[in-house]
Structure formats: structure tokens, C-alpha cells
Design a protein around this motif. Structure first.
Motif, short mmCIF file in Angstrom:
data_model
loop_
_atom_site.label_atom_id
_atom_site.label_comp_id
_atom_site.label_asym_id
_atom_site.label_seq_id
_atom_site.Cartn_x
_atom_site.Cartn_y
_atom_site.Cartn_z
N GLU A 55 0.84 -1.21 0.00
CA GLU A 55 0.00 0.00 0.00
C GLU A 55 0.87 1.25 0.00
OE1 GLU A 55 -2.80 -0.08 3.23
OE2 GLU A 55 -3.71 -1.92 2.41
N VAL A 56 1.91 1.20 0.88
CA VAL A 56 2.80 2.37 0.96
C VAL A 56 3.43 2.62 -0.42
CG1 VAL A 56 4.95 3.26 1.97
CG2 VAL A 56 3.28 2.07 3.40
N SER A 58 2.36 1.70 -3.35
CA SER A 58 1.44 2.11 -4.40
C SER A 58 1.00 3.56 -4.19
CB SER A 58 0.23 1.18 -4.50
OG SER A 58 -0.35 1.03 -3.26
N ARG A 59 0.90 3.96 -2.89
CA ARG A 59 0.58 5.37 -2.64
C ARG A 59 1.70 6.26 -3.17
NH1 ARG A 59 -1.72 5.17 2.53
NH2 ARG A 59 -3.47 4.42 1.32
N LEU A 62 1.54 6.69 -6.76
CA LEU A 62 0.49 7.61 -7.18
C LEU A 62 0.95 9.06 -7.07
CD1 LEU A 62 -2.88 6.28 -5.69
CD2 LEU A 62 -2.26 6.56 -8.10
N ILE A 63 1.67 9.33 -5.96
CA ILE A 63 2.02 10.72 -5.66
C ILE A 63 3.22 11.20 -6.48
CG2 ILE A 63 2.76 12.30 -3.82
CD1 ILE A 63 1.21 10.42 -1.89
N LEU A 77 4.73 10.78 2.95
CA LEU A 77 3.91 9.74 3.61
C LEU A 77 3.39 10.22 4.96
CD1 LEU A 77 5.83 6.50 2.69
CD2 LEU A 77 3.65 7.31 1.78
N ASP A 80 0.54 12.39 4.57
CA ASP A 80 -0.62 11.76 3.91
C ASP A 80 -1.79 11.77 4.89
OD1 ASP A 80 -2.46 9.69 2.97
OD2 ASP A 80 -0.90 9.36 1.47
N GLU A 84 -1.73 5.44 7.59
CA GLU A 84 -1.97 3.99 7.76
C GLU A 84 -1.52 3.50 9.12
OE1 GLU A 84 -2.97 1.22 6.32
OE2 GLU A 84 -4.03 2.33 4.75
#
Ligand code: ADP
Length: 487
Positions: A55-56, A58-59, A62-63, A77, A80, A84
Motif C-alpha cells: 500500500e505504501v 502504491s501510494r 500515485l504521488i 507519507l 498523507d 496507515e
């Protein structure tokens, strides 16, 4: 003595075995269950760490489109809005390529996830690794993964999950397993003890009854099969029934022995009393004729006594398992010899009897010459004894070739024997007419001896008789097959 010290009732032993077996099964089951649970839990934690790391990443993908460094990534992060790792027990730490901490999740507070340079190295090489470490007061499972941006490795991400809830759950499961196992063993021990006690109660009964019988000699006592065995047809029911049967047999043997002892004493006492009486009379001094009569009677009783003792000895030996000789002999020769002796007896009996041999086949058998002679003579003696003046005694020895046997029969035209006495004739001291038998010099042991000797030779003895008409005693003895005379 040694065995007594280690005496442990079977009840306890069965229970102990039962409990031991159950303990082994429970232990095995517990271990398998516990380790499977532990492995599954860990697998789930690892899976969730993996997911979070993904998840980290893929985030991040995205950014960022360009290539930031680890410090920028950490900033991105941390800011963010969906943090998470805000929840307690979940941690993240971002390291640059040299292993320096650039950022971490809020959940870590002031603490740091420990850093293993070797694992950073392998993460930078594209391999993820897992380790466990102590963070403040908890064990934490940590995953090292490379962070990439714009297709380049920019740092290492450490995601960690506290093992505290997992260890607590495992601890509870352990406690529960011990509790359930302990209760199960306790129930098994108590239950097993009661069950074995119940199952073995009939055995205790058998033992008690046996002890009581040994003490009281009451052979009429039996284990009541209907009550404690409830009609059981199992091994223990069988044991009890067999035991009862054995007691019955023992009782019979005991009675027979008692009767035999009583008969023996009686038989011995009578001639002794007569001898004693005659000696008393003789010591008083009598006229020669009467003295002679007393002496004759004394001699006769002494002879009877010694014969009786000889017969008893033979039967005692028979009981002790005396075996007869099995040598090749000719039954015809033995028969002829006994017949001659019987002829002498017939003469001294004072009766006129017709003794004859009707047939005398050669009959080779394996046997004891002396004992077989005794058998033939006993039968002839009885025939002479119980046949009145003018009667006849006929002897016949025939070889039969169905199964090869020698059949010897002694037929007389004497008093005969009525049907109800026939089954008992071969019992010790059994006499149809006691007074008559005694008067004629009999002791009631002759036929018992005949039967014993014939049985020991593997043969049979039978009797047919009709009162007033006469009797036939028949012996069959197996022939020595290899040496049959030609027919
Ligand atoms: P005993 O010494 O009294 O003859 P045995 O055992 O030889 O004892 O015989 C048992 C009884 O069988 C005798 O007392 C007699 O009553 C009967 N018995 C045996 N042989 C004959 C026979 N040939 N005829 C009639 N009765 C017989």
C-alpha cells in the motif's frame, strides 16, 4: 517377596495405562494444534505486513512521478491524510539507502524500529526479509522492503506489527489447553478407575469365592451367575462359568475321595477285626479242630487283606498317573495262562463249573503282560465267583479286521446283573450285593482295576447282562497293526 513389594492391583494399572495413553494423545493433539495455530497467526501477520508495504509503495507511486529521495518520501507519507500507521501496534519507518531513519509512523512515538544492516542490504538488492525484535516492551515482527520511485530504489521501508495480541492469544490458548487436558485426564483417571473396578468386580467375586471354598471346603458353593454377571457372555462370564464347573468337578472328586477313604477304611477294618478276634480266641486255648478253623480263617483274612492292599496300591498308582508298559505281546498267550490259573481257582471254589476256551486267535498287541494277565484273570475270577454250581464260563479271543482290534469276551451263565447297576459296575468299591461279594472273597475293586488297565492300553471294556441268565464282559484292545497274522 519381591513380587509382593511391587504388587499393584490391575485396577490401578489399567487406569494408569488409560491415563498415560490419553495424556500422550492429548499432548500430541495439543502440540499439533498449538503449532498450527502459531504458524497460521504468523502467516496472517506476515501477509498483513506485506499488504501494508504494498500500500505504501502504491501510494508513493500515485504521488510521485519524478525521483524523490527517502527524506522527501517520508515527508510525503507522514503528511498523507490517511496515516496507515496511526493505530497502535502497527509501525512504519523509512530509511534512506545508507540506513539512516528519515521518517516514521506516529504510532512509534519516540521509539525506533531496530535496524539490521544485513537486512537493509538485502532489501536494497530487491529481496524482502522478516525479523523480530524488541521495541520498548513488545516483540515486533518487522518486514524490510525496498522503496522505489521512478523505477529506482530510493530507500528501505520497515513495516512492523506488534506480536503482543498474538502472544496473548497464544498464551490464552496454552492455558486453555492445559486446563482442558488436565480436566480430561482427571475425568479419565476417576472414570477409568470406576469402570475398571466395575468391570473387574466379577473377578473379585471369583477370587473371594475361591478363597472361601478353600477355607470352608464347601464345594456346593457357586458364583451366582445371574446377579453379578447379568447374563454376560463375555470372557469374565466365561471365567465364572468355567470356575463353577471346576468347583463342581472338584467337589465330585473330593466326594469320591472321601467315599473312597471311608470304603477303604471299612474294607481294611473288617479283616483286621476278624483276625484280632481269632487271635483272641486262639490265645485262650481251644480244642485242635476249632484252633485249626480259627487259623484258617485268619490266614484267609490275611490273604484278603494283602490282596486288598495290593489293589489299592495299584489304583493309587493309577491316580498318580502310572503308565503301563507298551511292549509287543501276544494276548492269546496271556489269555491262555490266565485261563489256567482260573481253572485252578474253579477247582478250589468247590463248585462244578464248565470252563472252556471257545476261540483263541493269535492277537499281537502292544501292552503290559502282567497287567493284561491281571485283567483276564479278574474277569474269569468274577465269572467263577458269580456263577453257581453246574454253570459254565466261556472265554473267546477273536481278531477283528475292521479297525484291527482284539476282542476278548468272558461269558458266564451266572447270577447276572440288573440294568440299574451296570453303569456303576466299574466304580471303585461298587458291588451289587456287598455281603455276597465279600463272602465270595471280593473287594469291589476288581472291575475298577480292569477298567483302568484297559483304558491305559487304549482299549474299551463293556458288559452285557441279564439277571438269572448270565453276563458277558467284552474287552477290545487295538492290535499291533504292523504285525497282523495273515487272515
Ligand atoms: P468284586 O470284588 O466284588 O467282585 P468287582 O469290581 O470285580 O468286585 O465287581 C463289582 C461287582 O460287579 C461285584 O460285586 C458283582 O456284584 C458284580 N459282578 C462282577 N462280575 C460279575 C459277573 N460275572 N456276574 C455277576 N455279577 C458280577
Amino acid at each position: 517377596m519381591f513380587r509382593k513389594v511391587f504388587y499393584l492391583p490391575i485396577r490401578w494399572r489399567l487406569t494408569a495405562w488409560f491415563v498415560e495413553l490419553l495424556a500422550a494423545v492429548l499432548l500430541l493433539f495439543g502440540l499439533i494444534f498449538y503449532f498450527t495455530l502459531q504458524t497460521n497467526f504468523l502467516a496472517r501477520i506476515d501477509e498483513s505486513l506485506n499488504r501494508r508495504a504494498d500500500e505504501v509503495q502504491s501510494r508513493l507511486d500515485l504521488i510521485t512521478k519524478n525521483i524523490p529521495n527517502a527524506q522527501e518520501i517520508a515527508l510525503i507519507l507522514e503528511n498523507d491524510p490517511v496515516n496507515e500507521f496511526a493505530e497502535p501496534g502497527l509501525y512504519a519507518q523509512i530509511l534512506d539507502r545508507t540506513g539512516r531513519v528519515q521518517g516514521d509512523s506516529a504510532s512509534l512515538g519516540k521509539a525506533r524500529l531496530p535496524i539490521d544492516p544485513a537486512l537493509i542490504e538485502s532489501a536494497l538488492n530487491g529481496q524482502f526479509s522478516l525479523s523480530e525484535a524488541q521495541v520498548s516492551s513488545e516483540r515486533v515482527r518487522i518486514r524490510y522492503t525496498a522503496l522505489t520511485a521512478g523505477g529506482q530504489v530510493v530507500g528501505v521501508l520497515q513495516v512492523g506489527e506488534s506480536l503482543k495480541p498474538f502472544n496473548e492469544t497464544l498464551g490464552r490458548v496454552r492455558g486453555l489447553l492445559f486446563l482442558v487436558g488436565g480436566v480430561a485426564l482427571l475425568v479419565a483417571a476417576v472414570g477409568g478407575w470406576f469402570l475398571t473396578r466395575r468391570a473387574l468386580r466379577p473377578v473379585v467375586r471369583v477370587t473371594e469365592t475361591a478363597r472361601r471354598i478353600a477355607r470352608t471346603r464347601d464345594f456346593d458353593e457357586r458364583i451366582p451367575l445371574s446377579n453379578s454377571f447379568k447374563g454376560r457372555f463375555d470372557e469374565i462370564g466365561d471365567l465364572a462359568a468355567t470356575f463353577n464347573h471346576m468347583i463342581e468337578e472338584l467337589g465330585r472328586v473330593f466326594d469320591t475321595n472321601r467315599q473312597f477313604m471311608a470304603d477303604t477304611s471299612h474294607e481294611l477294618r473288617t479283616p483286621l477285626t476278624i483276625i484280632q478276634g481269632n487271635l483272641d480266641v486262639l490265645s485262650r486255648g481251644l480244642p485242635p479242630a476249632e484252633s485249626q478253623e480259627a487259623l484258617d480263617e485268619t490266614r484267609e483274612e490275611a490273604t484278603r487283606l494283602s490282596r486288598l492292599v495290593g489293589d489299592l496300591l495299584l489304583l493309587a498308582q493309577a491316580d498318580a498317573g502310572l503308565t503301563v508298559e507298551r511292549l509287543p505281546v501276544d494276548l492269546a498267550a496271556i489269555t491262555r495262562q490266565s485261563f489256567r490259573r482260573a481253572e485252578g481257582l474253579a477247582v478250589t471254589s468247590g463248585k462244578t463249573l464248565h470252563l472252556k476256551i471257545e476261540r483263541l486267535d493269535e492277537a499281537p498287541i502292544l501292552g503290559d503282560e502282567y497287567r493284561l494277565g491281571q485283567v483276564v484273570f479278574n474277569l474269569l475270577e468274577n465269572a467263577i465267583r458269580y456263577t453257581p454250581d453246574g454253570g459254565s464260563v466261556t472265554l473267546s479271543l477273536e481278531v477283528l479286521r475292521g479297525p484291527p482290534v482284539a476282542r476278548l469276551s468272558v461269558r458266564d451263565t451266572g447270577v447276572g446283573i440288573s440294568l440299574e447297576h451296570l453303569p456303576h459296575l466299574f466304580e471303585r468299591f461298587y458291588r451289587v450285593d456287598k455281603a455276597r461279594s465279600r463272602a465270595l472273597g471280593g473287594s469291589g475293586l476288581g472291575l475298577a482295576i480292569v477298567k483302568y488297565i484297559v483304558d491305559a492300553h487304549g482299549g474299551q471294556v463293556a458288559v452285557q447282562s441279564e439277571p438269572g441268565q448270565g453276563s458277558v464282559f467284552t474287552l477290545t484292545l487295538p492290535l499291533r497293526a504292523s504285525n497282523l497274522p495273515p487272515s
